[in-house]
Design an enzyme around this catalytic site. Structure first.
Site, short mmCIF file in Angstrom:
data_model
loop_
_atom_site.label_atom_id
_atom_site.label_comp_id
_atom_site.label_asym_id
_atom_site.label_seq_id
_atom_site.Cartn_x
_atom_site.Cartn_y
_atom_site.Cartn_z
CG ASN A 62 72.39 59.32 49.89
OD1 ASN A 62 72.99 59.70 48.90
ND2 ASN A 62 71.65 58.23 49.91
CD GLU A 126 73.36 60.67 44.11
OE1 GLU A 126 74.15 59.73 43.91
OE2 GLU A 126 72.43 60.61 44.95
CD1 TRP A 216 69.15 49.06 48.27
CD2 TRP A 216 67.94 49.32 50.14
NE1 TRP A 216 69.48 50.28 48.82
CE2 TRP A 216 68.76 50.46 49.96
CE3 TRP A 216 67.08 49.26 51.24
CZ2 TRP A 216 68.74 51.54 50.84
CZ3 TRP A 216 67.07 50.32 52.12
CH2 TRP A 216 67.89 51.45 51.92
NE ARG A 247 68.03 51.34 46.31
CZ ARG A 247 67.60 52.57 46.64
NH1 ARG A 247 66.78 53.22 45.86
NH2 ARG A 247 68.03 53.16 47.74
CG ASP A 350 75.46 54.76 40.92
OD1 ASP A 350 75.76 55.22 42.03
OD2 ASP A 350 74.29 54.58 40.54
CG HIS A 387 67.53 55.26 53.05
ND1 HIS A 387 66.66 55.82 52.16
CD2 HIS A 387 68.66 55.02 52.34
CE1 HIS A 387 67.22 55.92 50.97
NE2 HIS A 387 68.47 55.44 51.05
CB SER A 434 76.59 56.40 55.24
OG SER A 434 76.89 57.46 54.36
O1 SFD Z 1 71.54 55.74 48.32
C1 SFD Z 1 75.01 43.41 65.33
N1 SFD Z 1 72.80 53.85 52.63
C2 SFD Z 1 73.30 55.02 52.06
N2 SFD Z 1 73.78 56.06 52.76
C3 SFD Z 1 74.49 57.07 52.15
O2 SFD Z 1 74.94 58.01 52.82
N3 SFD Z 1 74.72 57.03 50.79
C4 SFD Z 1 74.24 56.03 49.99
O3 SFD Z 1 74.56 55.97 48.81
C5 SFD Z 1 73.35 55.06 50.60
N4 SFD Z 1 72.69 54.06 49.87
C6 SFD Z 1 72.75 52.77 50.43
C7 SFD Z 1 72.73 52.67 51.85
C8 SFD Z 1 72.71 51.37 52.39
C9 SFD Z 1 72.73 50.25 51.53
C10 SFD Z 1 72.69 48.89 52.12
C11 SFD Z 1 72.80 50.41 50.13
C12 SFD Z 1 72.82 51.67 49.59
C13 SFD Z 1 72.86 49.23 49.22
C14 SFD Z 1 72.35 53.88 54.03
C15 SFD Z 1 73.45 53.76 55.10
O4 SFD Z 1 74.31 52.73 54.79
C16 SFD Z 1 72.82 53.58 56.48
O5 SFD Z 1 72.00 54.71 56.69
C17 SFD Z 1 73.81 53.46 57.65
O6 SFD Z 1 74.77 52.49 57.41
C18 SFD Z 1 73.08 53.15 58.95
O7 SFD Z 1 74.01 53.05 59.99
P1 SFD Z 1 73.78 52.09 61.30
O8 SFD Z 1 75.00 52.17 62.15
O9 SFD Z 1 72.48 52.38 61.90
O10 SFD Z 1 73.66 50.60 60.66
P2 SFD Z 1 74.81 49.71 59.97
O11 SFD Z 1 75.86 50.58 59.35
O12 SFD Z 1 74.12 48.78 59.06
O13 SFD Z 1 75.47 48.91 61.19
C19 SFD Z 1 74.79 47.92 61.92
C20 SFD Z 1 75.82 47.16 62.73
O14 SFD Z 1 75.18 46.32 63.68
C21 SFD Z 1 75.79 45.02 63.65
N5 SFD Z 1 74.81 44.08 64.18
N6 SFD Z 1 76.06 43.40 66.18
C22 SFD Z 1 75.97 42.59 67.26
N7 SFD Z 1 74.88 41.82 67.54
C23 SFD Z 1 73.80 41.80 66.70
N8 SFD Z 1 72.74 41.01 66.97
C24 SFD Z 1 73.85 42.63 65.54
N9 SFD Z 1 72.99 42.86 64.50
C25 SFD Z 1 73.59 43.75 63.69
C26 SFD Z 1 76.18 44.85 62.19
O15 SFD Z 1 77.13 43.84 61.99
C27 SFD Z 1 76.73 46.24 61.89
O16 SFD Z 1 78.04 46.37 62.36
S1 SFD Z 1 71.44 54.43 48.82
O17 SFD Z 1 71.45 53.49 47.70
O18 SFD Z 1 70.26 54.25 49.59
P1 AMP Z 2 68.45 56.39 46.53
O1 AMP Z 2 69.50 55.91 45.61
O2 AMP Z 2 67.06 56.19 46.01
O3 AMP Z 2 68.63 55.92 47.93
O4 AMP Z 2 68.60 57.96 46.60
C1 AMP Z 2 69.72 58.61 47.10
C2 AMP Z 2 69.30 59.97 47.57
O5 AMP Z 2 68.68 60.70 46.52
C3 AMP Z 2 68.28 59.96 48.70
O6 AMP Z 2 68.56 61.09 49.50
C4 AMP Z 2 66.96 60.11 48.00
O7 AMP Z 2 65.97 60.68 48.82
C5 AMP Z 2 67.33 61.05 46.84
N1 AMP Z 2 66.51 60.83 45.64
C6 AMP Z 2 66.44 59.72 44.89
N2 AMP Z 2 65.61 59.88 43.85
C7 AMP Z 2 65.14 61.13 43.93
C8 AMP Z 2 64.23 61.91 43.16
N3 AMP Z 2 63.64 61.41 42.08
N4 AMP Z 2 63.98 63.16 43.57
C9 AMP Z 2 64.56 63.67 44.66
N5 AMP Z 2 65.43 62.99 45.43
C10 AMP Z 2 65.71 61.74 45.09
#
Ligand code: SFD
Ligand code: AMP
Length: 623
Positions: A62, A126, A216, A247, A350, A387, A434
């Site tokens: 993203n 995307e 989520w 979602r 997806d 996020h 990510s």
């Molecule tokens: O769009 C301990 N995210 C998306 N990012 C993208 O780039 N594209 C996408 O398509 C994304 N989408 C999405 C995303 C996340 C999820 C769950 C879904 C869909 C369903 C967001 C990214 O994943 C997110 O921004 C990053 O992963 C954040 O990174 P970070 O490092 O801050 O968090 P992490 O990866 O979750 O890792 C956390 C770690 O900590 C560990 N942990 N370890 C020891 N002791 C403890 N007490 C702990 N508590 C946690 C975990 O095990 C893990 O290793 S979209 O749909 O939104």
């Molecule tokens: P999401 O699946 O909602 O996490 O969205 C993935 C990425 O697309 C994120 O960067 C969102 O901010 C962006 N996004 C989702 N929906 C829209 C929308 N309707 N208009 C603009 N950006 C969007």
């Protein structure tokens, strides 16, 4: 706990967490540590290959700025993030991640992550900032690089970090326990990175009973970063800026690809597009209501207004979007059939790449995206600074961009010496996702090595204090062991409360009084004060958490961590006397945005007295 062995690990740099930010930090720290003769150790509560938010994989990256291709500039990204967060963002941090993020994406590709390519070999976008990937194995690929860089001997998996070790006002490591073996861990470190993700399960989820545990964001990110930084005495920011994702309903499938790649509309039960019928509402949130794209919380808000007026359910018009994309092929039946198949594949992939349960739900409810529309809904609140929320620690910016007020020596260091934060753990730098979390981890990984190299002086460790920590960590198991025989049913007992019950209490009060799903994301001063009263009672009872085994001990600590995240949130919403992010939360008693609150809200817990300090921090415009 005499039969629990204490394992002491001495290191220079300690990385807590094994997710995207931690893996980025590991790769970079491995490089800089060699130059400086430092030892780097990583601890994850789970197995790095599938830990954290990327466990199931992702279908998009993203954040990709495309600096080299001249697609966008760093300023463009800062503008985008500032607008999306209704003006409240640390531009220095966002810019620094934006200038490094493409490097992380190129590394992912080099390590084997398939990124979609167009006919000319360019990345398939995307949207403006997002790239499509075949990302089922995304996390395995990123973890492998981190493991290779650090060496497996320096990695502790399935060790749960409970809290920080302190030498006066300096962070000197962390303590935790193995979730598989009877072991208490003491990690002594010159510098520590908190990268343990955000917090899920603080609010009551929509899913209940049959779907409990489905969320989520991953339920195993449970507020450890927030607890760790608060207990170290670090300043936190944007604790009010929760994220509510829209979602696909009940299995939380992502909407980004539908809105951006497939160019789908969302409509209410009357076939109205709320983005059009409610466009006038955006004027009330100017200037941010007028920007493009419309900020995520305002998109949510327009949809919620429809739902509150009884115009739901809301549907993603998948059937309409697919038909539109295939329309140009309709005169050639063979090409049309091929295009339809391709779109159908993309629609299922997806979900299969990142939210497999949504594909299962579609299949089990006979949804075919090319034939029927599919319900979407606003999910429960999450705390996720990476996020579209912004909660996290208040960290130092980069020397070359940050104004003096935002710079105190080492990039990504919190206000506590020796404690660094990245990813969901660092605040006011949203939209890293990510890739940006990995990039921020790399930035922090370099910076933490510099700190460790420049601050090599011996630290003091108080054995008596550590013994007390060990006692506190295992107390829930002792309580259970001593008292479980006093009732016929072990889960109902006047001497302890099990984590499941404790979590339900926390979630109920947050849901009803702090603006969860049940309260239509609405709250007020009176509700928040009531919530604080209930939280105080819960905190008293947290001393009585019980656990029958190591797994439940982890659950107990997860919920203690969540409870602190909850309190930081409630206090911050209460302190900010306005509504700035309708669609995330609405303060019914302060229903408008107020220019006096064009600032950060920061908070700090005094670890010794457990007292909270709240303050306004000026917002510096850089770009
Ligand atoms: O769009 C301990 N995210 C998306 N990012 C993208 O780039 N594209 C996408 O398509 C994304 N989408 C999405 C995303 C996340 C999820 C769950 C879904 C869909 C369903 C967001 C990214 O994943 C997110 O921004 C990053 O992963 C954040 O990174 P970070 O490092 O801050 O968090 P992490 O990866 O979750 O890792 C956390 C770690 O900590 C560990 N942990 N370890 C020891 N002791 C403890 N007490 C702990 N508590 C946690 C975990 O095990 C893990 O290793 S979209 O749909 O939104
Ligand atoms: P999401 O699946 O909602 O996490 O969205 C993935 C990425 O697309 C994120 O960067 C969102 O901010 C962006 N996004 C989702 N929906 C829209 C929308 N309707 N208009 C603009 N950006 C969007």
């Amino acid at each position: 706990m005499a039969d629990f062995e204490t394992v002491v690990v001495e290191t220079d740099v300690l990385i807590c967490g094994g997710g995207m930010a931690a893996c980025g930090a590991a790769v970079e720290a491995a490089y800089w540590s060699k130059k400086n003769g430092l030892k780097v150790t990583l601890v994850d509560k789970a197995s790095m290959d599938r830990s954290g938010a990327v466990a199931m994989g992702l279908s998009a990256i993203n954040q990709y700025v495309g600096l080299k291709d001249g697609q966008n500039t760093m300023n463009d990204y800062v503008d985008y993030v500032r607008n999306d967060l209704m003006g409240i963002t640390r531009e220095d941090l966002v810019a620094s991640i934006a200038r490094h993020v493409d490097g992380s994406v190129h590394l992912f590709e080099k390590w084997g992550l398939p990124i979609w390519k167009d006919a000319d070999g360019g990345y398939v976008h995307e949207g403006r900032w997002q790239l499509m990937i075949n990302g089922e194995s995304y996390k395995i690929i990123v973890a492998e690089a981190a493991k290779n860089a650090l060496g497996v001997d320096n990695i502790f998996e399935r060790v749960f970090i409970t809290g920080p070790l302190m030498d006066g006002d300096r962070c000197s490591g962390a303590v935790g326990f193995s979730v598989r073996e009877n072991k208490f861990y003491v990690f002594k470190a010159k510098a520590t990175l908190a990268a343990m993700g955000g917090a899920v399960g603080v609010f009551k989820p929509r899913s209940s009973g049959e779907g409990a545990g489905r969320a989520w964001y991953p339920p195993f990110n449970s507020g450890a970063s927030t607890y760790f930084t608060l207990k170290a005495g670090a300043e936190m920011t944007c604790q009010e800026v929760r994220f509510i994702p829209v979602r696909f309903k009940d299995a939380y499938g992502p909407v980004g690809a539908w809105f951006l790649l497939f160019k789908s509309r969302a409509t209410n039960a009357l076939d109205e597009n709320y983005m059009q019928t409610r466009a006038g509402e955006l004027e009330n949130w100017a200037p941010y209501g007028k920007v493009k794209p419309v900020p995520a919380n305002l998109r949510n808000w327009l949809m919620m207004l429809d739902v509150m007026e009884g115009k739901g359910p809301i549907y993603m018009r998948t059937e309409e979007a697919i038909a539109k994309l295939a329309e140009q092929y309709k005169d050639d039946p063979k090409a049309f059939k091929k295009k339809m198949k391709e779109l159908e594949n993309e629609a299922w992939e997806d979900f299969l790449d990142m939210t497999i349960s949504q594909a299962l739900l579609w299949a089990s409810t006979n949804v075919q995206p090319e034939e029927s529309k599919s319900e979407i809904a606003a999910a429960e609140p999450y705390f996720i600074g990476s996020h579209s929320g912004a909660s996290g620690a208040w960290v130092s910016g980069p020397e070359d961009i940050a104004p003096p007020e935002y710079f105190w020596g080492y990039t990504n260091m919190s206000t506590v010496k020796g404690l660094f934060c990245a990813g969901d753990a660092s605040g006011a730098s949203s939209h890293k996702f990510s890739s940006g979390s990995h990039a921020e981890g790399r930035i922090a990984g370099k910076s933490i090595c510099k700190f460790a190299a420049e601050n090599k002086d011996a630290l003091n460790y108080d054995d008596a204090a550590i013994a007390k920590m060990k006692e506190a960590v295992f107390k829930p198991m002792v309580l259970f062991e001593e008292n479980c025989g006093k009732t016929t049913q072990a889960d109902v007992n006047p001497h302890y409360i099990l984590p499941k019950m404790f979590q339900m209490r926390l979630q109920k009060m947050m849901d009803e009084y702090a603006g969860g799903v049940t309260a239509q994301f609405t709250t007020s001063e009176a509700n928040l004060n009531k919530c604080l009263d209930l939280l105080a009672l819960l905190k008293e009872d947290s001393e009585k958490l019980g656990a029958k085994d190591l797994h439940e001990l982890m659950r107990a600590w997860e919920n203690t961590h969540r409870m602190y995240q909850a309190e930081a949130h409630v206090r911050s919403i209460l302190f900010r006397e306005e509504t700035r992010w309708p669609g995330y939360y609405f303060r019914s008693d302060k229903p408008k945005m107020d220019a006096n609150w064009e600032c950060f809200v920061n908070c700090r817990l005094d670890p010794k007295t457990d007292e909270w300090e709240m303050k306004k921090v000026p917002l510096k415009k850089i770009f």
